[in-house]
Design a protein around this motif. Structure first.
Motif, PDB file in Angstrom:
ATOM      1  N   GLY A   1       0.832  -1.205   0.000  1.00 61.60           N
ATOM      2  CA  GLY A   1       0.000   0.000   0.000  1.00 61.60           C
ATOM      3  C   GLY A   1       0.862   1.249   0.000  1.00 61.60           C
ATOM      4  N   LEU A   2       0.379   2.313  -0.611  1.00 61.38           N
ATOM      5  CA  LEU A   2       1.164   3.537  -0.724  1.00 61.38           C
ATOM      6  C   LEU A   2       1.455   4.155   0.641  1.00 61.38           C
ATOM      7  N   ARG A   3       0.449   4.242   1.485  1.00 61.26           N
ATOM      8  CA  ARG A   3       0.647   4.899   2.768  1.00 61.26           C
ATOM      9  C   ARG A   3       1.724   4.209   3.583  1.00 61.26           C
ATOM     10  N   THR A   4       1.651   2.898   3.697  1.00 65.70           N
ATOM     11  CA  THR A   4       2.641   2.173   4.489  1.00 65.70           C
ATOM     12  C   THR A   4       4.012   2.169   3.813  1.00 65.70           C
ATOM     13  N   ASP A   5       4.031   2.183   2.484  1.00 66.79           N
ATOM     14  CA  ASP A   5       5.313   2.302   1.782  1.00 66.79           C
ATOM     15  C   ASP A   5       5.968   3.645   2.084  1.00 66.79           C
TER      16      ASP A   5
ATOM     17  N   LEU B   1      14.610   8.742  -5.554  1.00 63.83           N
ATOM     18  CA  LEU B   1      14.405   7.480  -6.268  1.00 63.83           C
ATOM     19  C   LEU B   1      13.484   6.548  -5.483  1.00 63.83           C
ATOM     20  N   LEU B   2      13.678   6.442  -4.183  1.00 64.92           N
ATOM     21  CA  LEU B   2      12.809   5.599  -3.360  1.00 64.92           C
ATOM     22  C   LEU B   2      11.354   6.048  -3.470  1.00 64.92           C
ATOM     23  N   LEU B   3      11.153   7.346  -3.360  1.00 69.01           N
ATOM     24  CA  LEU B   3       9.798   7.870  -3.450  1.00 69.01           C
ATOM     25  C   LEU B   3       9.194   7.614  -4.825  1.00 69.01           C
ATOM     26  N   LEU B   4       9.988   7.803  -5.865  1.00 66.63           N
ATOM     27  CA  LEU B   4       9.501   7.560  -7.219  1.00 66.63           C
ATOM     28  C   LEU B   4       9.091   6.108  -7.396  1.00 66.63           C
ATOM     29  N   GLN B   5       9.871   5.191  -6.849  1.00 64.96           N
ATOM     30  CA  GLN B   5       9.568   3.764  -6.998  1.00 64.96           C
ATOM     31  C   GLN B   5       8.283   3.377  -6.278  1.00 64.96           C
ATOM     32  N   VAL B   6       8.083   3.889  -5.051  1.00 67.02           N
ATOM     33  CA  VAL B   6       6.861   3.502  -4.331  1.00 67.02           C
ATOM     34  C   VAL B   6       5.638   4.178  -4.939  1.00 67.02           C
TER      35      VAL B   6
ATOM     36  N   GLY C   1      -3.318   1.176  -8.951  1.00 72.67           N
ATOM     37  CA  GLY C   1      -4.520   1.969  -9.098  1.00 72.67           C
ATOM     38  C   GLY C   1      -4.847   2.858  -7.917  1.00 72.67           C
ATOM     39  N   GLU C   2      -3.888   3.063  -7.016  1.00 69.95           N
ATOM     40  CA  GLU C   2      -4.142   3.907  -5.844  1.00 69.95           C
ATOM     41  C   GLU C   2      -4.061   5.394  -6.188  1.00 69.95           C
ATOM     42  N   ILE C   3      -3.251   5.741  -7.173  1.00 68.97           N
ATOM     43  CA  ILE C   3      -3.107   7.131  -7.613  1.00 68.97           C
ATOM     44  C   ILE C   3      -2.943   7.124  -9.129  1.00 68.97           C
ATOM     45  N   HIS C   4      -3.010   8.301  -9.737  1.00 67.92           N
ATOM     46  CA  HIS C   4      -2.725   8.428 -11.160  1.00 67.92           C
ATOM     47  C   HIS C   4      -1.226   8.610 -11.368  1.00 67.92           C
ATOM     48  N   GLN C   5      -0.708   8.028 -12.429  1.00 72.39           N
ATOM     49  CA  GLN C   5       0.719   8.082 -12.707  1.00 72.39           C
ATOM     50  C   GLN C   5       1.230   9.516 -12.808  1.00 72.39           C
ATOM     51  N   GLU C   6       0.418  10.399 -13.384  1.00 74.44           N
ATOM     52  CA  GLU C   6       0.870  11.780 -13.589  1.00 74.44           C
ATOM     53  C   GLU C   6       0.986  12.565 -12.281  1.00 74.44           C
ATOM     54  N   ALA C   7       0.527  11.998 -11.188  1.00 76.05           N
ATOM     55  CA  ALA C   7       0.630  12.695  -9.899  1.00 76.05           C
ATOM     56  C   ALA C   7       2.068  12.764  -9.403  1.00 76.05           C
ATOM     57  N   ALA C   8       2.915  11.868  -9.880  1.00 76.33           N
ATOM     58  CA  ALA C   8       4.293  11.804  -9.398  1.00 76.33           C
ATOM     59  C   ALA C   8       5.173  12.798 -10.145  1.00 76.33           C
ATOM     60  N   THR C   9       4.960  14.080  -9.902  1.00 70.96           N
ATOM     61  CA  THR C   9       5.767  15.113 -10.537  1.00 70.96           C
ATOM     62  C   THR C   9       7.039  15.353  -9.721  1.00 70.96           C
ATOM     63  N   PRO C  10       8.084  15.911 -10.343  1.00 69.88           N
ATOM     64  CA  PRO C  10       9.312  16.203  -9.590  1.00 69.88           C
ATOM     65  C   PRO C  10       9.058  17.080  -8.365  1.00 69.88           C
ATOM     66  N   MET C  11       8.161  18.049  -8.484  1.00 68.02           N
ATOM     67  CA  MET C  11       7.883  18.931  -7.353  1.00 68.02           C
ATOM     68  C   MET C  11       7.291  18.155  -6.181  1.00 68.02           C
ATOM     69  N   VAL C  12       6.384  17.226  -6.464  1.00 66.00           N
ATOM     70  CA  VAL C  12       5.777  16.425  -5.397  1.00 66.00           C
ATOM     71  C   VAL C  12       6.818  15.526  -4.742  1.00 66.00           C
ATOM     72  N   LEU C  13       7.651  14.898  -5.567  1.00 66.80           N
ATOM     73  CA  LEU C  13       8.647  13.975  -5.039  1.00 66.80           C
ATOM     74  C   LEU C  13       9.732  14.689  -4.246  1.00 66.80           C
ATOM     75  N   ASP C  14       9.872  15.985  -4.447  1.00 68.77           N
ATOM     76  CA  ASP C  14      10.884  16.745  -3.716  1.00 68.77           C
ATOM     77  C   ASP C  14      10.413  17.166  -2.333  1.00 68.77           C
TER      78      ASP C  14
ATOM     79  N   ALA D   1       4.736   2.243  -8.055  1.00 72.35           N
ATOM     80  CA  ALA D   1       4.075   0.986  -7.676  1.00 72.35           C
ATOM     81  C   ALA D   1       2.628   1.241  -7.283  1.00 72.35           C
ATOM     82  N   ALA D   2       2.383   2.352  -6.581  1.00 72.88           N
ATOM     83  CA  ALA D   2       1.014   2.696  -6.193  1.00 72.88           C
ATOM     84  C   ALA D   2       0.160   3.004  -7.418  1.00 72.88           C
ATOM     85  N   ALA D   3       0.746   3.653  -8.415  1.00 75.29           N
ATOM     86  CA  ALA D   3       0.010   3.954  -9.648  1.00 75.29           C
ATOM     87  C   ALA D   3      -0.354   2.668 -10.375  1.00 75.29           C
ATOM     88  N   GLU D   4       0.563   1.714 -10.378  1.00 69.21           N
ATOM     89  CA  GLU D   4       0.284   0.429 -11.029  1.00 69.21           C
ATOM     90  C   GLU D   4      -0.829  -0.330 -10.303  1.00 69.21           C
TER      91      GLU D   4
END
Length: 207
Positions: free
Chosen positions: A88-92, A141-146, A154-167, A149-152
């Protein structure tokens, strides 16, 4: 009455360290000096004394304390490891933050914070590459990977993982390192995930 003079104990024989053993002793001394005194007060003389070696041993390997600190941190900061896979995304995300908090509170992490807290324009160019390589990029990188995985799942949309969010996470950790002596509690990590990351990522909780 004849008295026997007790024998004078021989001084301990110094262990002559070479190669990797000497290098690691110097690195350990460098980390301790950074934690105790900070980067500005660090001196090659103090490191040599703490490592119980000659100053010439340091200068043969490192031409400046800047290069010594870069190598000491590079050799000792703990790796972030493979991404967590809790299902799950939250626990990851909580697992990632727990791992980063552990690294931050380690001895090398404390030494790195001492350097980061003193960065100025003169030293930033030399250290910013190391900060990215060993702290920011692995966290990103860790954040991008989890998140992927959450997008795959179906927990979130893939486009939500922007560089600004991951930072957000490394930016918050850098902020804490500079303003609050690196303190980043479990409660703060929980709040960062639940109140910031999950809403920004559009987390639905449905896989």
């Amino acid at each position: 009455m004849h008295r026997t003079t007790p024998p004078v104990p021989s001084p301990p024989v110094a262990v002559r360290r070479r190669g990797r053993a000497l290098e690691q002793a110097i690195f350990e001394a460098t980390l301790e000096q950074l934690i105790a005194s900070g980067y500005a007060r660090l001196s090659m003389e103090a490191v040599a004394a703490a490592a119980q070696t000659g100053k010439a041993s340091l200068y043969r390997r490192w031409g400046s304390k800047e290069q010594l600190v870069l190598d000491a941190l590079g050799a000792n900061l703990p790796p972030t490891g493979a991404p967590p896979d809790t299902g799950g995304l939250r626990t990851d995300l909580l697992a990632v933050l727990d791992r980063l908090r552990t690294a931050m509170s380690s001895r090398p992490g404390c030494a790195a914070r001492a350097v980061i807290s003193e960065l100025d324009h003169e030293r930033a160019a030399a250290f910013i590459g190391l900060v990215h390589q060993l702290i920011l990029d692995p966290a990103h990188l860790l954040l991008l990977q989890v998140v992927r995985a959450a997008a795959e799942r179906g927990e979130i949309h893939q486009e939500a993982a922007t560089p600004m969010v991951l930072d957000i996470v490394p930016a918050m950790m850098m902020y804490r390192a500079k303003t609050r002596q690196g303190r980043f509690t479990e409660a703060e990590a929980l709040a960062l995930v639940d109140e910031v990351l999950l809403p920004v990522l559009g987390f639905t909780g449905r896989a």
